[in-house]
Design a protein around this motif. Sequence first.
Motif, PDB file in Angstrom:
ATOM      1  N   GLU A  22       0.810  -1.220   0.000  1.00 46.32           N
ATOM      2  CA  GLU A  22       0.000   0.000   0.000  1.00 46.32           C
ATOM      3  C   GLU A  22       0.844   1.271   0.000  1.00 46.32           C
ATOM      4  OE1 GLU A  22      -2.521   0.533   3.473  1.00 46.32           O
ATOM      5  OE2 GLU A  22      -1.061  -0.532   4.712  1.00 46.32           O
ATOM      6  N   CYS A  44      -1.824  -4.878  -0.724  1.00 47.05           N
ATOM      7  CA  CYS A  44      -1.736  -5.460   0.619  1.00 47.05           C
ATOM      8  C   CYS A  44      -1.042  -4.492   1.559  1.00 47.05           C
ATOM      9  CB  CYS A  44      -0.981  -6.782   0.579  1.00 47.05           C
ATOM     10  SG  CYS A  44      -1.857  -8.061  -0.346  1.00 47.05           S
ATOM     11  N   GLY A  45      -1.470  -4.524   2.810  1.00 49.05           N
ATOM     12  CA  GLY A  45      -0.864  -3.684   3.837  1.00 49.05           C
ATOM     13  C   GLY A  45       0.336  -4.360   4.465  1.00 49.05           C
ATOM     14  N   ARG A  49      -2.536  -8.101   4.700  1.00 47.44           N
ATOM     15  CA  ARG A  49      -3.980  -8.222   4.479  1.00 47.44           C
ATOM     16  C   ARG A  49      -4.386  -7.382   3.276  1.00 47.44           C
ATOM     17  NH1 ARG A  49      -6.616 -11.341   8.683  1.00 47.44           N
ATOM     18  NH2 ARG A  49      -4.865 -11.874   9.990  1.00 47.44           N
ATOM     19  N   LYS A  51      -6.067  -4.780   1.042  1.00 48.79           N
ATOM     20  CA  LYS A  51      -6.564  -3.417   1.258  1.00 48.79           C
ATOM     21  C   LYS A  51      -7.414  -2.921   0.092  1.00 48.79           C
ATOM     22  CE  LYS A  51      -4.249  -3.066   5.059  1.00 48.79           C
ATOM     23  NZ  LYS A  51      -4.914  -3.238   6.328  1.00 48.79           N
ATOM     24  N   GLY A  76      -1.864   2.576  -2.189  1.00 52.25           N
ATOM     25  CA  GLY A  76      -2.891   2.715  -1.157  1.00 52.25           C
ATOM     26  C   GLY A  76      -3.795   3.917  -1.353  1.00 52.25           C
ATOM     27  N   ALA A  79      -6.399   2.777  -3.659  1.00 52.37           N
ATOM     28  CA  ALA A  79      -7.048   1.507  -3.304  1.00 52.37           C
ATOM     29  C   ALA A  79      -8.556   1.675  -3.342  1.00 52.37           C
ATOM     30  CB  ALA A  79      -6.605   1.058  -1.913  1.00 52.37           C
ATOM     31  N   LEU A  82     -12.724  -3.120  -2.153  1.00 47.66           N
ATOM     32  CA  LEU A  82     -12.390  -4.186  -1.215  1.00 47.66           C
ATOM     33  C   LEU A  82     -13.465  -5.270  -1.314  1.00 47.66           C
ATOM     34  CD1 LEU A  82     -10.257  -5.070   0.697  1.00 47.66           C
ATOM     35  CD2 LEU A  82     -11.447  -3.923   2.542  1.00 47.66           C
TER      36      LEU A  82
END
Length: 143
Positions: A22, A44-45, A49, A51, A76, A79, A82
């Motif tokens: 991110e 992904c963070g 996980r 994002k 990010g 982003a 989800l």
Amino acid sequence: MGEGIGKTVRDVMHQGAQCIGEHESLRRASEIMRDLGVGSLPICGNDDRLKGIITDRDIVIRCCAEGKDIDEVTAGELARGLVWVEARSSVEEALEKLEQNQIKRLPVIDNHRIVGMISESDLAKELPDNKLAEFVHRVYAPA
């Protein structure tokens, strides 16, 4: 055609999925897309996980066309979406998620981690002709 009814997402997904962090730049995202020959990446963070997801179109429309710096904007920041599907879900459930969200790709999650990606073309190969026509109409219908 038609063998897909009853299959799970895991049966038809592309195994593995490379994430973009991110905090990584959109330039890095575009390089990964180029190298992998794909048009989208899961984001992904630091906690590994999901994002969101970013597409090549997002980079062009929401960064380049806006005059933003591709080296400064992070994945990010763009982003969105989800939306995912569990690996044990049915092909039909994945189709419903694509249709409901009018999207063409879904990250596949197992035990809270991304394990693959599934696309409209992966699912289309599993559908009988009448279901395929219905699916294409719903996903490509104007919002």
